[in-house]
Design a protein around this motif. Structure first.
Motif, PDB file in Angstrom:
ATOM      1  N   ARG A 207     -31.526  -1.108 -18.943  1.00 50.11           N
ATOM      2  CA  ARG A 207     -31.002  -2.177 -18.072  1.00 50.11           C
ATOM      3  C   ARG A 207     -30.611  -1.615 -16.710  1.00 50.11           C
ATOM      4  O   ARG A 207     -30.944  -2.210 -15.657  1.00 50.11           O
ATOM      5  N   ILE A 208     -29.921  -0.487 -16.702  1.00 51.52           N
ATOM      6  CA  ILE A 208     -29.485   0.128 -15.440  1.00 51.52           C
ATOM      7  C   ILE A 208     -30.685   0.573 -14.609  1.00 51.52           C
ATOM      8  O   ILE A 208     -30.764   0.314 -13.400  1.00 51.52           O
ATOM      9  N   LYS A 209     -31.620   1.249 -15.252  1.00 53.50           N
ATOM     10  CA  LYS A 209     -32.808   1.739 -14.531  1.00 53.50           C
ATOM     11  C   LYS A 209     -33.623   0.588 -13.966  1.00 53.50           C
ATOM     12  O   LYS A 209     -34.135   0.677 -12.847  1.00 53.50           O
ATOM     13  N   ASP A 210     -33.756  -0.475 -14.724  1.00 54.68           N
ATOM     14  CA  ASP A 210     -34.492  -1.642 -14.252  1.00 54.68           C
ATOM     15  C   ASP A 210     -33.797  -2.285 -13.059  1.00 54.68           C
ATOM     16  O   ASP A 210     -34.451  -2.677 -12.076  1.00 54.68           O
ATOM     17  N   TYR A 211     -32.460  -2.358 -13.145  1.00 57.65           N
ATOM     18  CA  TYR A 211     -31.685  -2.966 -12.046  1.00 57.65           C
ATOM     19  C   TYR A 211     -31.883  -2.182 -10.757  1.00 57.65           C
ATOM     20  O   TYR A 211     -32.181  -2.767  -9.696  1.00 57.65           O
ATOM     21  N   TYR A 212     -31.754  -0.846 -10.813  1.00 59.40           N
ATOM     22  CA  TYR A 212     -31.853  -0.047  -9.593  1.00 59.40           C
ATOM     23  C   TYR A 212     -33.296   0.101  -9.126  1.00 59.40           C
ATOM     24  O   TYR A 212     -33.540   0.256  -7.919  1.00 59.40           O
ATOM     25  N   PHE A 213     -34.239   0.022 -10.030  1.00 60.12           N
ATOM     26  CA  PHE A 213     -35.639  -0.016  -9.614  1.00 60.12           C
ATOM     27  C   PHE A 213     -35.900  -1.260  -8.754  1.00 60.12           C
ATOM     28  O   PHE A 213     -36.549  -1.183  -7.699  1.00 60.12           O
TER      29      PHE A 213
END
Length: 329
Positions: A207-213
């Motif tokens: 979730r975090i990686k997708d958000y910052y991507f």
């Protein structure tokens, strides 16, 4: 390993003292004075595990998760693990002796005590904490000669031990051995918890990686839109002849350049990347499994070993017998 509940914990802690379990009330008496001083109350203790009983039983102690009495015991254990010495009253079972293959065709003509053998029981409280959860289990290990025995010691009668009857006992080796067994047991127990935490952590990290991507992608797209806008405005400026329109286009080009410079100067990629790392580390820390093993009690048991004088082919032979292991040693 047994699932922890307050009653099991209380019974384990007070197992060497006088306990009366009747109609949901544990009455515990003959408690050591140092514990009475630590907890600030003289025994006997009337312990209940139900709010309704607590209201009915005068001077009763209500024991639930987080209750004062339970927390006081745990604090006491942190400061002082108990060590007890008990003597097992056990004699050879003739029917068992007659079944022993090493005594086949031999006649037992005399049985007498010949020294002592020893057992050590270690009791641990294992506490697992993760996220907002807390789980506790009780672990009891009965050890003899670097081996865990599957034996119900409660079926034997016991007396308080007499230190003068036996030599001093070094429990270091047994303790180191049981710690390894405990670690294996705990690792087996927490497999399910670790699996759950890994699944949940991976979900949060995705979730975090997708958000910052997406955040970086949006900023990249904004930079490109800003550049395209500047090119478009500059192209229009080349074909504009009215002063008022020229000034307007120049102002718009200037504002777009300022916006582009701001985006590039603040290094949004580095900033967002640092934020991502911070939140990733934060989630990893939140999903750490904390394991704490507290030694509650060590009980040292000793019991007599017997010397058997047997008649074998007309000759008297001496054999030693362990009544706990039920074998010739």
């Amino acid at each position: 390993m047994t699932d922890y509940n307050p009653k099991n914990f209380i019974l384990e802690f007070f197992k060497e003292y006088k306990i009366n379990d009747e109609k949901g009330v544990l009455t515990i008496s003959e408690v050591p004075s140092d514990f009475e001083e630590f907890i600030g109350k003289k025994s006997p203790y009337k312990i209940v595990f139900d709010f309704n009983l607590h209201a009915k039983i005068k001077d009763s102690e209500l024991v639930t998760q987080g209750s004062y009495f339970l927390l006081a015991i745990k604090d006491y254990l942190r400061n002082k693990g108990q060590t007890s010495l008990l003597k097992l009253n056990i004699k050879p079972d003739l029917s068992e002796l007659n079944k022993n293959s090493k005594l086949k065709n031999n006649k037992i003509i005399e049985i007498k005590e010949d020294g002592y053998s020893f057992l050590s029981e270690f009791s641990f409280l294992s506490i697992y904490q993760y996220l907002n959860e807390k789980k506790q289990t009780m672990n009891n290990f009965l050890i003899k000669d670097a081996e865990v025995l599957d034996l119900d010691i409660s079926k034997f009668k016991t007396n308080n031990g007499n230190k003068e009857e036996i030599l001093s006992i070094d429990l270091k080796e047994s303790y180191n051995f049981v710690k390894k067994i405990l670690d294996l047991q705990v690792n087996k127990e927490v497999k399910t918890i670790k699996s759950f935490l890994n699944v949940k952590l991976n979900k949060e990290l995705d979730r975090i990686k997708d958000y910052y991507f997406k955040q970086i992608k949006e900023k990249d797209e904004e930079v490109e839109r800003c550049k395209e806008k500047i090119k478009l405005l500059e192209s229009k400026l080349k074909h504009t002849y009215y002063e008022r329109d020229i000034n307007t286009l120049k102002r718009m080009i200037r504002e777009s350049n300022e916006r582009l410079n701001m985006l590039q100067k603040r290094s949004y990629k580095e900033r967002l990347h640092n934020e991502e790392i911070f939140h990733i580390n934060d989630e990893i820390e939140k999903h750490v499994l904390s394991i704490k093993n507290v030694l509650i009690n060590i009980t040292q048991y000793y019991y007599p070993i017997y010397n058997l004088i047997v008649l074998s082919k007309g000759k008297k032979i001496s054999k030693k017998y362990d009544p706990i292991l039920k074998k010739i040693i």
